[in-house]
Enzyme design. Structure first.
Site, PDB file in Angstrom:
ATOM      1  N   VAL A  22      42.894  42.956  43.276  1.00 49.66           N
ATOM      2  CA  VAL A  22      42.431  44.349  43.021  1.00 49.66           C
ATOM      3  C   VAL A  22      43.194  45.325  43.190  1.00 49.66           C
ATOM      4  O   VAL A  22      43.470  46.455  42.635  1.00 49.66           O
ATOM      5  CB  VAL A  22      41.072  44.206  43.757  1.00 49.66           C
ATOM      6  CG1 VAL A  22      40.450  45.622  43.983  1.00 49.66           C
ATOM      7  CG2 VAL A  22      40.236  43.394  43.528  1.00 49.66           C
ATOM      8  N   ASP A  40      50.528  46.202  52.536  1.00 47.06           N
ATOM      9  CA  ASP A  40      49.745  44.823  52.913  1.00 47.06           C
ATOM     10  C   ASP A  40      50.645  44.393  54.087  1.00 47.06           C
ATOM     11  O   ASP A  40      51.692  44.525  54.319  1.00 47.06           O
ATOM     12  CB  ASP A  40      50.127  43.904  51.638  1.00 47.06           C
ATOM     13  CG  ASP A  40      49.134  42.865  51.452  1.00 47.06           C
ATOM     14  OD1 ASP A  40      48.080  43.039  50.677  1.00 47.06           O
ATOM     15  OD2 ASP A  40      49.316  42.006  52.321  1.00 47.06           O
ATOM     16  N   THR A  90      36.389  40.405  50.868  1.00 50.04           N
ATOM     17  CA  THR A  90      35.368  40.011  51.731  1.00 50.04           C
ATOM     18  C   THR A  90      34.773  38.999  51.609  1.00 50.04           C
ATOM     19  O   THR A  90      33.625  38.703  50.615  1.00 50.04           O
ATOM     20  CB  THR A  90      34.059  41.233  51.602  1.00 50.04           C
ATOM     21  OG1 THR A  90      34.144  41.338  50.266  1.00 50.04           O
ATOM     22  CG2 THR A  90      34.739  42.552  52.476  1.00 50.04           C
ATOM     23  N   THR A 125      33.824  44.445  48.411  1.00 49.16           N
ATOM     24  CA  THR A 125      32.345  44.210  48.050  1.00 49.16           C
ATOM     25  C   THR A 125      31.681  44.131  49.520  1.00 49.16           C
ATOM     26  O   THR A 125      32.100  43.142  50.110  1.00 49.16           O
ATOM     27  CB  THR A 125      32.249  43.072  47.119  1.00 49.16           C
ATOM     28  OG1 THR A 125      32.888  43.337  46.042  1.00 49.16           O
ATOM     29  CG2 THR A 125      30.545  42.831  46.984  1.00 49.16           C
ATOM     30  N   CYS A 265      34.139  36.437  44.006  1.00 50.36           N
ATOM     31  CA  CYS A 265      32.925  37.408  43.646  1.00 50.36           C
ATOM     32  C   CYS A 265      31.650  36.798  43.418  1.00 50.36           C
ATOM     33  O   CYS A 265      30.707  36.888  44.263  1.00 50.36           O
ATOM     34  CB  CYS A 265      33.403  38.278  42.585  1.00 50.36           C
ATOM     35  SG  CYS A 265      35.191  39.304  42.732  1.00 50.36           S
ATOM     36  N   ARG A 336      41.252  30.612  45.431  1.00 47.31           N
ATOM     37  CA  ARG A 336      40.135  30.848  46.313  1.00 47.31           C
ATOM     38  C   ARG A 336      38.930  30.554  46.036  1.00 47.31           C
ATOM     39  O   ARG A 336      38.306  30.797  44.941  1.00 47.31           O
ATOM     40  CB  ARG A 336      40.099  32.163  46.876  1.00 47.31           C
ATOM     41  CG  ARG A 336      41.165  32.633  47.528  1.00 47.31           C
ATOM     42  CD  ARG A 336      41.354  34.041  47.929  1.00 47.31           C
ATOM     43  NE  ARG A 336      41.282  35.140  46.654  1.00 47.31           N
ATOM     44  CZ  ARG A 336      41.351  36.399  46.603  1.00 47.31           C
ATOM     45  NH1 ARG A 336      40.880  36.994  47.723  1.00 47.31           N
ATOM     46  NH2 ARG A 336      41.519  37.044  45.524  1.00 47.31           N
TER      47      ARG A 336
END
Length: 460
Positions: A22, A40, A90, A125, A265, A336
């Site tokens: 993202v 990062d 998240t 999110t 997501c 992931r």
């Protein structure tokens, strides 16, 4: 002069905190218009970007080589920026409760380097309330500054679709929000620099947070419905894809398809909403029911594979199965929370050796997360079943005859020996047909073509 004007005139910089799937595309997009610092905590990731390599494959190596983003793992560089965008993952914990560790950590890092007059926009999110109730207090504590006085906050949920070259940051309407009208106006103007589709001003930060978390919850529920239909229709001996194609001729039919729902997501966001609902005293019924169906699909696919192998007279214990695709979605290296691993682990429980083929997957992440080393296509030989789990473009050149060559030449019985006995050729040919078991989860191949080729074919 306003902060927006100073950013446009390159008198102030924008920072991106978190340079994954993202954050990195956002940083690259803004760098075409203004000065950007890309931060990062992973020095390895920063080194990759500095060397012109894009491990996410979201924008490509050539774009990374040409971008003017100042990549760094030195948090002190964040002090050079006045407009900060936080885009960290998240995830959820093993018990499906929100894991806010990354966003809390990012808030602490940013807080230590926050200066007066800054605006902080969160893109991660979260459930409604996280930005103002959790992130802001951390920023205040670490910086010694006061929210609303010394710095402002906003929220603009990410809508980037990993691996999608059509729906990008620039082409998707951006929802923006701010703690007050002035902040909202600045946040909207800054994003309008790169979002060609325009922005939508949400009436509050909580509204924007809620809007994001229900987007993927809605998709999750619709896919769960498709998965349940697939289970029902398979019991009936009806092809689900054929049913959906017929139903899809109606103008208002929602065209979702069954499949494995993983990733960071759709397979995660609903749990953020239900967690918050539980805190408010409400136990979700529809959302959690959908989640349970989707979470169980890996086991269902594995069990269906076993049934097809048994029908084909395959010996299960000691069998070999090849799985094509292990990432959570097609044409994306991200592994992931991939539900393909659920299929693998379930098959291994029955003593099956699973060989994974995935030229797209991040090999280091695949080994670190799941201890899986992928094979090349040409290394797949003498298997008892083939599963196509993820329809990568790289797999579209594989034909049914190529797949048949991957199988054991004799199947469960020794066909050559049978030919030398009194066994009829008709029986031998039938047994040879049963030798090929193809599990095509997403319908990459045509059912009739597969069956004509003598393949035992199954799909969701």
């Amino acid at each position: 002069m306003s902060l927006y004007e100073r950013i446009v005139n390159r008198e102030e910089k924008i920072s991106l905190v978190g340079l994954g799937y993202v954050g990195m595309p956002i940083a690259v997009a803004f760098a075409k218009k203004v000065d950007v610092i890309g931060f990062d905590v992973s020095k390895k990731k920063i080194d990759s970007y500095k060397n012109g390599l894009d491990p996410t494959k979201e924008v490509g190596n050539e774009v990374i080589k040409k971008t003017t983003v100042e990549f760094t793992s030195d948090e002190a560089r964040l002090r050079e920026a006045k407009f900060h965008i936080v885009a960290v993952p998240t995830p959820v914990k093993n018990d499906h409760t929100p894991d806010l560790t990354p966003v809390e950590s990012a808030s602490r890092t940013l807080g230590r380097n926050l200066t007066k007059g800054s605006i902080v926009v969160f893109e991660s999110t979260v459930y409604p309330g996280v930005t103002e109730e959790i992130c802001v207090p951390i920023l205040e504590k670490e910086s010694g500054l006061k929210s609303g006085v010394d710095f402002k906050v906003g929220y603009s949920p990410e809508r980037i679709n990993p691996g999608d070259k059509v729906h990008r940051l620039e082409t998707i309407v951006k929802v923006v929000s701010g703690m007050d009208e002035e902040t909202l106006d600045t946040v909207a103007k800054v994003y309008e620099l790169v979002v060609e589709a325009g922005v939508y001003k949400a009436e509050s930060i909580k509204v924007a947070e809620a809007a994001k978390v229900i987007e993927n919850s809605q998709r999750d529920i619709n896919i769960a419905f498709m998965n349940e239909l697939s289970i029902i229709f398979n019991k009936m001996g009806i092809d689900t894809k054929a049913v959906l194609e017929a139903a899809g001729t109606k103008w208002n039919f929602l065209k979702f398809t069954p499949g494995l729902v993983g990733g960071h997501c759709i397979g995660v966001d609903p749990y953020y909403l239900t967690y918050r609902a539980e805190q408010m005293g409400y136990h979700s019924q529809i959302i959690l029911s959908g989640r349970k169906i989707n979470d169980d699909m890996g086991k269902y696919v594995a069990e269906s594979t076993l049934k097809q192998m048994i029908k084909a007279n395959k010996q299960i214990n000691g069998a070999k199965v090849a799985i094509f695709g292990v990432t959570f979605k097609e044409n994306c290296p991200d592994v992931r929370n991939t539900k393909v691993v659920d299929v693998i682990r379930e098959l291994e429980e029955y003593g099956i050796e699973v060989k994974v083929v995935d030229p797209v997957a991040d090999k280091e992440d695949l080994w670190r997360e799941y201890r899986i080393n992928p094979y090349r296509v040409e290394e797949i030989k003498e298997v008892d079943a083939v599963i196509f789990a993820v329809p990568h473009d790289d797999f579209k050149s594989i034909c049914l005859e190529d797949i048949k060559k991957m199988f054991r030449t004799t199947g469960y019985f020794n066909i050559e020996a049978m030919k030398e006995t009194a066994v009829t050729s008709e029986f031998v040919e039938e047994d040879d047909k049963n030798n090929y078991v193809l599990i095509d989860i997403r319908g990459l191949f045509d059912r009739q073509d597969a069956e004509t080729a003598g393949i035992s074919y199954w799909r969701l």
